[in-house]
Design a protein around this motif. Structure first.
Motif, PDB file in Angstrom:
ATOM      1  N   ARG A  87       4.942 -11.140  -3.333  1.00 44.73           N
ATOM      2  CA  ARG A  87       4.823  -9.763  -2.824  1.00 44.73           C
ATOM      3  C   ARG A  87       3.529  -9.659  -2.026  1.00 44.73           C
ATOM      4  O   ARG A  87       2.446  -9.560  -2.594  1.00 44.73           O
ATOM      5  N   ILE A  88       3.659  -9.721  -0.696  1.00 45.08           N
ATOM      6  CA  ILE A  88       2.495  -9.766   0.191  1.00 45.08           C
ATOM      7  C   ILE A  88       2.168  -8.360   0.695  1.00 45.08           C
ATOM      8  O   ILE A  88       3.051  -7.646   1.170  1.00 45.08           O
ATOM      9  N   LEU A  89       0.900  -7.973   0.571  1.00 44.09           N
ATOM     10  CA  LEU A  89       0.484  -6.665   1.093  1.00 44.09           C
ATOM     11  C   LEU A  89       0.535  -6.674   2.611  1.00 44.09           C
ATOM     12  O   LEU A  89       0.201  -7.669   3.251  1.00 44.09           O
ATOM     13  N   LYS A  90       0.960  -5.533   3.178  1.00 47.75           N
ATOM     14  CA  LYS A  90       0.968  -5.426   4.637  1.00 47.75           C
ATOM     15  C   LYS A  90       0.203  -4.179   5.084  1.00 47.75           C
ATOM     16  O   LYS A  90      -0.011  -3.245   4.306  1.00 47.75           O
ATOM     17  N   GLU A  91      -0.219  -4.214   6.322  1.00 45.52           N
ATOM     18  CA  GLU A  91      -0.943  -3.099   6.932  1.00 45.52           C
ATOM     19  C   GLU A  91      -0.194  -1.787   6.683  1.00 45.52           C
ATOM     20  O   GLU A  91       1.016  -1.698   6.905  1.00 45.52           O
ATOM     21  N   GLY A  92      -0.925  -0.779   6.194  1.00 45.58           N
ATOM     22  CA  GLY A  92      -0.320   0.529   5.997  1.00 45.58           C
ATOM     23  C   GLY A  92       0.207   0.781   4.596  1.00 45.58           C
ATOM     24  O   GLY A  92       0.585   1.908   4.269  1.00 45.58           O
ATOM     25  N   ASP A  93       0.234  -0.262   3.747  1.00 49.65           N
ATOM     26  CA  ASP A  93       0.644  -0.058   2.352  1.00 49.65           C
ATOM     27  C   ASP A  93      -0.401   0.776   1.612  1.00 49.65           C
ATOM     28  O   ASP A  93      -1.601   0.695   1.915  1.00 49.65           O
ATOM     29  N   ILE A  94       0.059   1.553   0.639  1.00 48.19           N
ATOM     30  CA  ILE A  94      -0.873   2.117  -0.342  1.00 48.19           C
ATOM     31  C   ILE A  94      -0.579   1.450  -1.680  1.00 48.19           C
ATOM     32  O   ILE A  94       0.578   1.234  -2.044  1.00 48.19           O
ATOM     33  N   LEU A  95      -1.645   1.088  -2.394  1.00 50.68           N
ATOM     34  CA  LEU A  95      -1.522   0.276  -3.606  1.00 50.68           C
ATOM     35  C   LEU A  95      -2.309   0.898  -4.739  1.00 50.68           C
ATOM     36  O   LEU A  95      -3.483   1.252  -4.560  1.00 50.68           O
ATOM     37  N   ASN A  96      -1.677   1.026  -5.894  1.00 48.90           N
ATOM     38  CA  ASN A  96      -2.418   1.372  -7.109  1.00 48.90           C
ATOM     39  C   ASN A  96      -2.616   0.118  -7.943  1.00 48.90           C
ATOM     40  O   ASN A  96      -1.666  -0.631  -8.194  1.00 48.90           O
ATOM     41  N   ILE A  97      -3.868  -0.118  -8.351  1.00 47.56           N
ATOM     42  CA  ILE A  97      -4.161  -1.169  -9.331  1.00 47.56           C
ATOM     43  C   ILE A  97      -4.611  -0.487 -10.611  1.00 47.56           C
ATOM     44  O   ILE A  97      -5.553   0.314 -10.606  1.00 47.56           O
ATOM     45  N   ASP A  98      -3.906  -0.797 -11.694  1.00 46.71           N
ATOM     46  CA  ASP A  98      -4.163  -0.201 -13.008  1.00 46.71           C
ATOM     47  C   ASP A  98      -4.562  -1.334 -13.954  1.00 46.71           C
ATOM     48  O   ASP A  98      -3.826  -2.326 -14.068  1.00 46.71           O
ATOM     49  N   VAL A  99      -5.722  -1.190 -14.588  1.00 45.32           N
ATOM     50  CA  VAL A  99      -6.223  -2.264 -15.440  1.00 45.32           C
ATOM     51  C   VAL A  99      -6.812  -1.685 -16.724  1.00 45.32           C
ATOM     52  O   VAL A  99      -7.409  -0.609 -16.704  1.00 45.32           O
ATOM     53  N   LEU A 115      -6.151   1.713   0.111  1.00 47.31           N
ATOM     54  CA  LEU A 115      -5.462   1.770   1.404  1.00 47.31           C
ATOM     55  C   LEU A 115      -5.526   0.381   2.014  1.00 47.31           C
ATOM     56  O   LEU A 115      -6.610  -0.194   2.143  1.00 47.31           O
ATOM     57  N   VAL A 116      -4.374  -0.183   2.335  1.00 45.04           N
ATOM     58  CA  VAL A 116      -4.323  -1.550   2.873  1.00 45.04           C
ATOM     59  C   VAL A 116      -4.361  -1.467   4.399  1.00 45.04           C
ATOM     60  O   VAL A 116      -3.394  -1.020   5.023  1.00 45.04           O
ATOM     61  N   GLY A 117      -5.488  -1.866   4.982  1.00 39.25           N
ATOM     62  CA  GLY A 117      -5.636  -1.764   6.436  1.00 39.25           C
ATOM     63  C   GLY A 117      -5.587  -0.309   6.875  1.00 39.25           C
ATOM     64  O   GLY A 117      -6.047   0.585   6.162  1.00 39.25           O
ATOM     65  N   LYS A 118      -4.996  -0.083   8.045  1.00 40.14           N
ATOM     66  CA  LYS A 118      -4.916   1.280   8.585  1.00 40.14           C
ATOM     67  C   LYS A 118      -3.644   1.952   8.082  1.00 40.14           C
ATOM     68  O   LYS A 118      -2.550   1.447   8.303  1.00 40.14           O
ATOM     69  N   CYS A 119      -3.792   3.071   7.392  1.00 39.55           N
ATOM     70  CA  CYS A 119      -2.641   3.778   6.818  1.00 39.55           C
ATOM     71  C   CYS A 119      -2.326   5.039   7.612  1.00 39.55           C
ATOM     72  O   CYS A 119      -3.181   5.604   8.280  1.00 39.55           O
ATOM     73  N   LYS A 120      -1.076   5.466   7.502  1.00 36.12           N
ATOM     74  CA  LYS A 120      -0.670   6.709   8.163  1.00 36.12           C
ATOM     75  C   LYS A 120      -1.352   7.900   7.493  1.00 36.12           C
ATOM     76  O   LYS A 120      -1.545   7.902   6.274  1.00 36.12           O
ATOM     77  N   PRO A 121      -1.702   8.910   8.303  1.00 35.25           N
ATOM     78  CA  PRO A 121      -2.396  10.080   7.750  1.00 35.25           C
ATOM     79  C   PRO A 121      -1.666  10.729   6.574  1.00 35.25           C
ATOM     80  O   PRO A 121      -2.308  11.171   5.611  1.00 35.25           O
ATOM     81  N   HIS A 122      -0.336  10.769   6.606  1.00 31.21           N
ATOM     82  CA  HIS A 122       0.376  11.429   5.502  1.00 31.21           C
ATOM     83  C   HIS A 122       0.239  10.645   4.206  1.00 31.21           C
ATOM     84  O   HIS A 122       0.244  11.230   3.107  1.00 31.21           O
ATOM     85  N   ASN A 123       0.092   9.318   4.304  1.00 35.44           N
ATOM     86  CA  ASN A 123      -0.143   8.521   3.098  1.00 35.44           C
ATOM     87  C   ASN A 123      -1.587   8.649   2.619  1.00 35.44           C
ATOM     88  O   ASN A 123      -1.843   8.747   1.411  1.00 35.44           O
ATOM     89  N   GLU A 124      -2.530   8.664   3.550  1.00 37.01           N
ATOM     90  CA  GLU A 124      -3.936   8.871   3.184  1.00 37.01           C
ATOM     91  C   GLU A 124      -4.098  10.200   2.474  1.00 37.01           C
ATOM     92  O   GLU A 124      -4.854  10.321   1.498  1.00 37.01           O
ATOM     93  N   ARG A 125      -3.371  11.207   2.959  1.00 32.49           N
ATOM     94  CA  ARG A 125      -3.476  12.545   2.387  1.00 32.49           C
ATOM     95  C   ARG A 125      -2.914  12.579   0.964  1.00 32.49           C
ATOM     96  O   ARG A 125      -3.499  13.196   0.066  1.00 32.49           O
ATOM     97  N   LEU A 126      -1.798  11.906   0.746  1.00 33.36           N
ATOM     98  CA  LEU A 126      -1.239  11.829  -0.612  1.00 33.36           C
ATOM     99  C   LEU A 126      -2.254  11.219  -1.577  1.00 33.36           C
ATOM    100  O   LEU A 126      -2.455  11.719  -2.691  1.00 33.36           O
ATOM    101  N   VAL A 127      -2.889  10.138  -1.147  1.00 29.39           N
ATOM    102  CA  VAL A 127      -3.874   9.443  -1.979  1.00 29.39           C
ATOM    103  C   VAL A 127      -5.055  10.362  -2.293  1.00 29.39           C
ATOM    104  O   VAL A 127      -5.522  10.447  -3.442  1.00 29.39           O
ATOM    105  N   LYS A 128      -5.527  11.077  -1.274  1.00 28.40           N
ATOM    106  CA  LYS A 128      -6.691  11.959  -1.432  1.00 28.40           C
ATOM    107  C   LYS A 128      -6.377  13.141  -2.347  1.00 28.40           C
ATOM    108  O   LYS A 128      -7.151  13.470  -3.253  1.00 28.40           O
ATOM    109  N   VAL A 129      -5.231  13.784  -2.139  1.00 25.55           N
ATOM    110  CA  VAL A 129      -4.868  14.952  -2.956  1.00 25.55           C
ATOM    111  C   VAL A 129      -4.653  14.535  -4.414  1.00 25.55           C
ATOM    112  O   VAL A 129      -5.023  15.262  -5.346  1.00 25.55           O
ATOM    113  N   THR A 130      -4.093  13.347  -4.632  1.00 21.84           N
ATOM    114  CA  THR A 130      -3.881  12.863  -6.003  1.00 21.84           C
ATOM    115  C   THR A 130      -5.215  12.642  -6.709  1.00 21.84           C
ATOM    116  O   THR A 130      -5.375  12.983  -7.886  1.00 21.84           O
ATOM    117  N   GLN A 131      -6.191  12.101  -5.983  1.00 30.66           N
ATOM    118  CA  GLN A 131      -7.525  11.938  -6.575  1.00 30.66           C
ATOM    119  C   GLN A 131      -8.154  13.300  -6.881  1.00 30.66           C
ATOM    120  O   GLN A 131      -8.787  13.485  -7.931  1.00 30.66           O
TER     121      GLN A 131
END
Length: 257
Positions: A87-99, A115-131
């Motif tokens: 499972r290779i990460l690609k540009e624009g993926d969002i990834l959660n690591i839980d440890v 955020l893996v590389g450059k992500c789309k604004p709607h994905n960046e926004r989801l990540v930010k609002v969740t935090q």
């Protein structure tokens, strides 16, 4: 009949150490989260770091048959994604690591979105609002508040941003046991549920979806995805309730909590 354990000062001190180690795993792995790396490689790096550098135990290995150190949940995966060398990460993926790290018998449990590389604004926004959902929830934790207050503030912030809250998974009490009472729901009504008291230790770990709240578990028995295939984000901290509020035991250096 719930058995909620109240931690003593010396026990919270041990959890503080485990929590710090868990946060350091997420800091250590950050520079490696780039397009082209596999989630299996990220997992191996985390395993080696916990075992060889921290002299600690990765709690997930062997937990209910799970074989890996981290959960790696990409894009539409809500939680419990299994690391895989293919499972290779690609540009624009969002990834959660839980440890989760065990040190001296005590657990520290945390997760972070990358955020893996450059992500789309709607994905960046989801990540930010969740935090923000997590941070707003942490702010309401203090003796005398209610578990419903936590769920309410998360649900309100998510839904006001047109997202949905996953209801099938929740935070949990934690200590020398990985998952214990109480359950911490990420939705709810203020003033409901158990009253929070000093010495309680638990995780808050909201899972927030771009689309509907519904999930499905894949055939591997672990990976949970959104039913509609839209993306999901999650952040998690382990907390200790103190006399004057809350201490974030898994705080990273980048955070002012």
């Amino acid at each position: 009949n719930m058995k909620i354990s109240i931690k003593k000062e010396e026990q919270i001190q041990k959890m503080r150490i485990a929590g710090k180690l868990a946060s350091e795993v997420l800091e250590m792995i950050e520079p490696f989260v780039v397009p082209g790396i596999s989630t299996g490689e990220l997992d191996q790096k985390c395993y080696d770091y916990i075992v060889n550098v921290q002299n600690a135990i990765p709690a997930n290995v062997g937990y209910r048959g799970f074989e890996k150190t981290i959960c790696s949940s990409i894009n539409q995966v809500i939680c419990h994604g299994i690391p895989d060398n293919n499972r290779i990460l690609k540009e624009g993926d969002i990834l959660n690591i839980d440890v989760t790290v065990i040190k001296d018998g005590w657990h520290g449990d945390t997760s972070k979105m990358y955020l893996v590389g450059k992500c789309k604004p709607h994905n960046e926004r989801l990540v930010k609002v969740t935090q923000e959902c997590l941070y707003k929830a942490i702010e309401v934790v203090k003796p005398g508040a209610y578990l419903g207050d936590i769920g309410h503030v998360i649900q309100k912030h998510a839904e006001s941003n047109y997202y949905s809250v996953v209801e099938d998974y929740c935070g949990h009490g934690i200590g020398d046991v990985y998952h214990e009472d109480p359950q911490i729901l990420h939705y709810g009504k203020p003033g409901r549920g158990i009253q929070i008291q000093e010495g309680m230790c638990f995780t808050i770990e909201p899972m927030i979806n771009q689309g509907s709240k519904y999930c499905k578990t894949l055939r591997d028995g672990w990976t949970v995805e959104t039913k509609d295939g839209r993306n999901s984000a999650q952040w998690e901290h382990t907390l200790a309730v103190r006399s004057d509020g809350v201490e974030v035991l898994t705080k990273r250096l980048e955070e002012s909590l």
